[in-house]
Enzyme design. Sequence first.
Site, PDB file in Angstrom:
ATOM      1  N   TRP A 110       0.798  -1.219   0.046  1.00  0.00           N
ATOM      2  CA  TRP A 110      -0.045   0.144  -0.109  1.00  0.00           C
ATOM      3  C   TRP A 110       0.675   1.399   0.101  1.00  0.00           C
ATOM      4  O   TRP A 110       0.542   2.078  -0.130  1.00  0.00           O
ATOM      5  CB  TRP A 110      -0.819   0.081   1.135  1.00  0.00           C
ATOM      6  N   ASN A 111       2.282   1.239   0.240  1.00  0.00           N
ATOM      7  CA  ASN A 111       2.836   2.451   0.378  1.00  0.00           C
ATOM      8  C   ASN A 111       3.386   3.280  -0.813  1.00  0.00           C
ATOM      9  O   ASN A 111       3.521   4.551  -0.471  1.00  0.00           O
ATOM     10  CB  ASN A 111       4.191   2.259   1.513  1.00  0.00           C
ATOM     11  N   GLY A 165       6.762  -6.237  -0.394  1.00  0.00           N
ATOM     12  CA  GLY A 165       6.003  -6.238   0.990  1.00  0.00           C
ATOM     13  C   GLY A 165       6.865  -6.509   1.985  1.00  0.00           C
ATOM     14  O   GLY A 165       8.128  -6.413   1.969  1.00  0.00           O
ATOM     15  N   SER A 166       6.302  -6.937   3.063  1.00  0.00           N
ATOM     16  CA  SER A 166       7.132  -7.254   4.229  1.00  0.00           C
ATOM     17  C   SER A 166       8.126  -8.676   4.211  1.00  0.00           C
ATOM     18  O   SER A 166       7.585  -9.525   3.483  1.00  0.00           O
ATOM     19  CB  SER A 166       6.059  -7.535   5.390  1.00  0.00           C
ATOM     20  N   CYS A 183      10.314   1.947   2.320  1.00  0.00           N
ATOM     21  CA  CYS A 183      11.151   0.796   2.757  1.00  0.00           C
ATOM     22  C   CYS A 183      12.652   1.259   2.918  1.00  0.00           C
ATOM     23  O   CYS A 183      13.609   0.838   3.443  1.00  0.00           O
ATOM     24  CB  CYS A 183      11.175  -0.347   1.789  1.00  0.00           C
ATOM     25  N   LYS A 188      -2.166  -8.190  -7.977  1.00  0.00           N
ATOM     26  CA  LYS A 188      -3.028  -8.055  -6.795  1.00  0.00           C
ATOM     27  C   LYS A 188      -2.251  -6.960  -6.014  1.00  0.00           C
ATOM     28  O   LYS A 188      -1.299  -7.069  -5.500  1.00  0.00           O
ATOM     29  CB  LYS A 188      -2.994  -9.399  -5.956  1.00  0.00           C
ATOM     30  N   PRO A 189      -3.057  -5.889  -5.931  1.00  0.00           N
ATOM     31  CA  PRO A 189      -2.801  -4.625  -5.238  1.00  0.00           C
ATOM     32  C   PRO A 189      -3.235  -5.241  -3.642  1.00  0.00           C
ATOM     33  O   PRO A 189      -3.883  -6.054  -3.383  1.00  0.00           O
ATOM     34  CB  PRO A 189      -3.554  -3.499  -5.904  1.00  0.00           C
ATOM     35  N   GLU A 232      10.967  -7.819  -3.018  1.00  0.00           N
ATOM     36  CA  GLU A 232      11.492  -6.672  -2.517  1.00  0.00           C
ATOM     37  C   GLU A 232      10.875  -6.480  -1.328  1.00  0.00           C
ATOM     38  O   GLU A 232       9.728  -5.980  -1.227  1.00  0.00           O
ATOM     39  CB  GLU A 232      10.930  -5.730  -3.685  1.00  0.00           C
ATOM     40  N   LEU A 233      11.614  -6.639  -0.177  1.00  0.00           N
ATOM     41  CA  LEU A 233      11.202  -6.818   1.119  1.00  0.00           C
ATOM     42  C   LEU A 233      11.525  -5.603   2.097  1.00  0.00           C
ATOM     43  O   LEU A 233      11.941  -4.467   1.378  1.00  0.00           O
ATOM     44  CB  LEU A 233      11.662  -8.027   1.626  1.00  0.00           C
ATOM     45  N   SER A 264      -5.377  -4.422  -0.772  1.00  0.00           N
ATOM     46  CA  SER A 264      -6.700  -4.334  -0.324  1.00  0.00           C
ATOM     47  C   SER A 264      -6.885  -2.815   0.386  1.00  0.00           C
ATOM     48  O   SER A 264      -7.905  -2.300   0.533  1.00  0.00           O
ATOM     49  CB  SER A 264      -7.427  -5.257   0.211  1.00  0.00           C
TER      50      SER A 264
HETATM   51  P1  NAP Z   1       2.381  -6.899   3.254  1.00  0.00           P
HETATM   52  O1  NAP Z   1       1.936  -6.940   4.626  1.00  0.00           O
HETATM   53  O2  NAP Z   1       3.778  -7.826   3.392  1.00  0.00           O
HETATM   54  O3  NAP Z   1       1.667  -6.803   2.047  1.00  0.00           O
HETATM   55  C1  NAP Z   1       2.355  -6.616   0.614  1.00  0.00           C
HETATM   56  C2  NAP Z   1       1.208  -7.421  -0.262  1.00  0.00           C
HETATM   57  O4  NAP Z   1       1.231  -8.807   0.072  1.00  0.00           O
HETATM   58  C3  NAP Z   1      -0.309  -6.543  -0.109  1.00  0.00           C
HETATM   59  O5  NAP Z   1      -0.638  -7.289  -1.348  1.00  0.00           O
HETATM   60  C4  NAP Z   1      -0.726  -7.730   0.697  1.00  0.00           C
HETATM   61  O6  NAP Z   1      -2.383  -7.786   0.775  1.00  0.00           O
HETATM   62  C5  NAP Z   1      -0.060  -9.162   0.615  1.00  0.00           C
HETATM   63  N1  NAP Z   1      -0.192 -10.231   1.639  1.00  0.00           N
HETATM   64  C6  NAP Z   1      -0.291  -9.909   2.910  1.00  0.00           C
HETATM   65  N2  NAP Z   1      -0.290 -11.006   3.545  1.00  0.00           N
HETATM   66  C7  NAP Z   1      -0.059 -11.856   2.680  1.00  0.00           C
HETATM   67  C8  NAP Z   1       0.160 -13.191   2.752  1.00  0.00           C
HETATM   68  N3  NAP Z   1      -0.154 -13.800   3.734  1.00  0.00           N
HETATM   69  N4  NAP Z   1       0.433 -14.228   1.734  1.00  0.00           N
HETATM   70  C9  NAP Z   1       0.544 -13.303   0.394  1.00  0.00           C
HETATM   71  N5  NAP Z   1       0.303 -12.043   0.212  1.00  0.00           N
HETATM   72  C10 NAP Z   1      -0.083 -11.553   1.535  1.00  0.00           C
HETATM   73  O7  NAP Z   1       3.403  -5.327   3.540  1.00  0.00           O
HETATM   74  P2  NAP Z   1       2.756  -4.110   3.500  1.00  0.00           P
HETATM   75  O8  NAP Z   1       2.716  -3.686   4.823  1.00  0.00           O
HETATM   76  O9  NAP Z   1       1.532  -3.755   2.462  1.00  0.00           O
HETATM   77  O10 NAP Z   1       3.761  -3.286   2.861  1.00  0.00           O
HETATM   78  C11 NAP Z   1       4.926  -2.683   3.835  1.00  0.00           C
HETATM   79  C12 NAP Z   1       6.338  -3.512   3.563  1.00  0.00           C
HETATM   80  O11 NAP Z   1       6.687  -3.481   2.394  1.00  0.00           O
HETATM   81  C13 NAP Z   1       7.489  -2.756   4.576  1.00  0.00           C
HETATM   82  O12 NAP Z   1       8.076  -3.783   5.121  1.00  0.00           O
HETATM   83  C14 NAP Z   1       8.179  -2.301   3.341  1.00  0.00           C
HETATM   84  O13 NAP Z   1       9.662  -2.154   3.887  1.00  0.00           O
HETATM   85  C15 NAP Z   1       8.023  -3.181   2.083  1.00  0.00           C
HETATM   86  N6  NAP Z   1       8.601  -2.550   0.901  1.00  0.00           N
HETATM   87  C16 NAP Z   1       9.348  -2.816   0.444  1.00  0.00           C
HETATM   88  C17 NAP Z   1       9.941  -2.288  -0.786  1.00  0.00           C
HETATM   89  C18 NAP Z   1      11.185  -2.481  -1.526  1.00  0.00           C
HETATM   90  O14 NAP Z   1      11.372  -2.201  -2.814  1.00  0.00           O
HETATM   91  N7  NAP Z   1      11.959  -3.315  -1.012  1.00  0.00           N
HETATM   92  C19 NAP Z   1       9.061  -1.265  -1.194  1.00  0.00           C
HETATM   93  C20 NAP Z   1       8.025  -0.974  -0.630  1.00  0.00           C
HETATM   94  C21 NAP Z   1       7.687  -1.472   0.545  1.00  0.00           C
HETATM   95  P3  NAP Z   1      -3.302  -6.990   1.639  1.00  0.00           P
HETATM   96  O15 NAP Z   1      -2.745  -5.713   1.947  1.00  0.00           O
HETATM   97  O16 NAP Z   1      -4.667  -7.075   0.432  1.00  0.00           O
HETATM   98  O17 NAP Z   1      -3.515  -7.865   2.737  1.00  0.00           O
END
Ligand code: NAP
Length: 481
Positions: free
Chosen positions: A153-154, A231-232, A287, A177-178, A253-254, A180
């Site tokens: 989402w960020n 994501g995370s 991130c 899948k963006p 990309e975590l 939600s």
């Molecule tokens: P997230 O909770 O890991 O979610 C990322 C994506 O994965 C969302 O589309 C989310 O869907 C989905 N997701 C959630 N739980 C899942 C599961 N169990 N299995 C599969 N997919 C799942 O991360 P976030 O809170 O959205 O984003 C913040 C994180 O992203 C931070 O750690 C940040 O550092 C990292 N990030 C990294 C980069 C990079 O380039 N390295 C760039 C930006 C952000 P829903 O939202 O619909 O639940």
Amino acid sequence: MIESDLLPQFSGYIADQWTGTTDEAGIPVTNPATGETLAEITKLGRTETLRAIDAAEASLSEPASLEQRREWLHQIVTVLQANREEIGRILTLEHGKPVAEAQGEVDYAAGFFRFCGDNIEQLGPRTIDEQPKDCTWTVHHRPAGVVGLVTPWNFPIGMIAKKLSAALAADCACVIKPSSKTPLTMMSLFTLIDRHLNLPRGKLNLVVGSANPITNALFEHSAVRIVSFTGSTEVGKHLIEQSATGVKRLTLELGGNAPYIVFEDADLDYAADQLMGNKFRGGGQTCVCANRVFVHQRVADTFAEKVTERVRALQVGDGMASGVNIGPLIDDNAVDKVRRHVQDALDKGAKRVYQGDTQGMRGTYYPPTVLSNVPQDALCNDEETFGPLVPLIPFGSDAELVAAANDTDFGLAAYVFTADTERGQRVIAQLKFAHAALNTGTGPTPEAPFGGMKQSGYGREGGIEGLFEFTEAQTVPVANR
Ligand code: NAP
């Protein structure tokens, strides 16, 4: 409720049709600045994802030339530029970041499509000079096939742009899948693609819903060859396990835990100015933003004063209002995490130098905060805070600094400020971070590769390296006879 010409639908997009289901309750999308519900999104799941993958697979029977793909990429640049204000508005309403910053994110996104379009000839076949085994050898960069793109989402448009630009350049078909929490920006992009691009049916598909049913389907279906995820780290590790069964390739990309390092010989005013842009972009929810600010002990007090002076001038509020520098955090959980990190550091001996005031504000706000003398064992040294906290950590020798900066499982971004370029380069060579900036707080750019070391992930996005991320090299020796 939100109203926009770019949002005629609040649903997914499969095989060139806006798609809904009445099986389940929708997902509310909330404006974090006000708590207002912006839209109720049709929730798609496993069935629709499998259908989207089938549609994507069918579209692969219509391969596109490099010229055609270049044209699509440049068309996306054009529609993003023409609609940057409205996309920026939608982005601010669902994410919270200031609207000028949101429009800047649209420009950033357009940059990835432009870069891939401008450099697409790099994906053409390469015949190698040597002719071993009496053959002529050519390497073709074939599309990997159907790819799943999962984004956080960020950066609601920035993150998908990095993936989609390279996937389209490679001629892959996509199921996207963006998050939600922020699906509306992605829907506006799909509206524009639907209106302005003449893609093969099923080439790009959008599914919005709970994460697990969608991602499970991506890993289950044999046509999906790559899942590209931002994501995370926690979710990334889970996807690594899931990828084993079908031997899917992953781009991950975590999370990050960026050190921002200020040596005693640095220009302190400049380093403080750069910290503002780096740390507070997206309210500190990026991130690559400084998570740990290491300051040489000889200049620690002076730097704290300079930073505080600047943080005091920040205006917190609704991203749609003029003059606002910091919007709300994404939700209550995000606010709780920052609060926990601040309290933990204070309990362990840190000093509160400055804390703004957001009391009485309706949305999910946390006041910008500066702490000094933050000890190494504070939680904010270990985890991403993802909020407007500047924790200042004093250090003495270069060796001590390098050990402390590397004392994390993450390896995404780092920043070094010093008047001595040689010293800066020497320190950077020892830092285990894939983006390591000297005398600038700048983050990634479409022209250069970006990714993580260690538990910040693998694979690269952006630059020529990122252009190849969705291709398979196929080597074809042809007998010289
Ligand atoms: P997230 O909770 O890991 O979610 C990322 C994506 O994965 C969302 O589309 C989310 O869907 C989905 N997701 C959630 N739980 C899942 C599961 N169990 N299995 C599969 N997919 C799942 O991360 P976030 O809170 O959205 O984003 C913040 C994180 O992203 C931070 O750690 C940040 O550092 C990292 N990030 C990294 C980069 C990079 O380039 N390295 C760039 C930006 C952000 P829903 O939202 O619909 O639940």
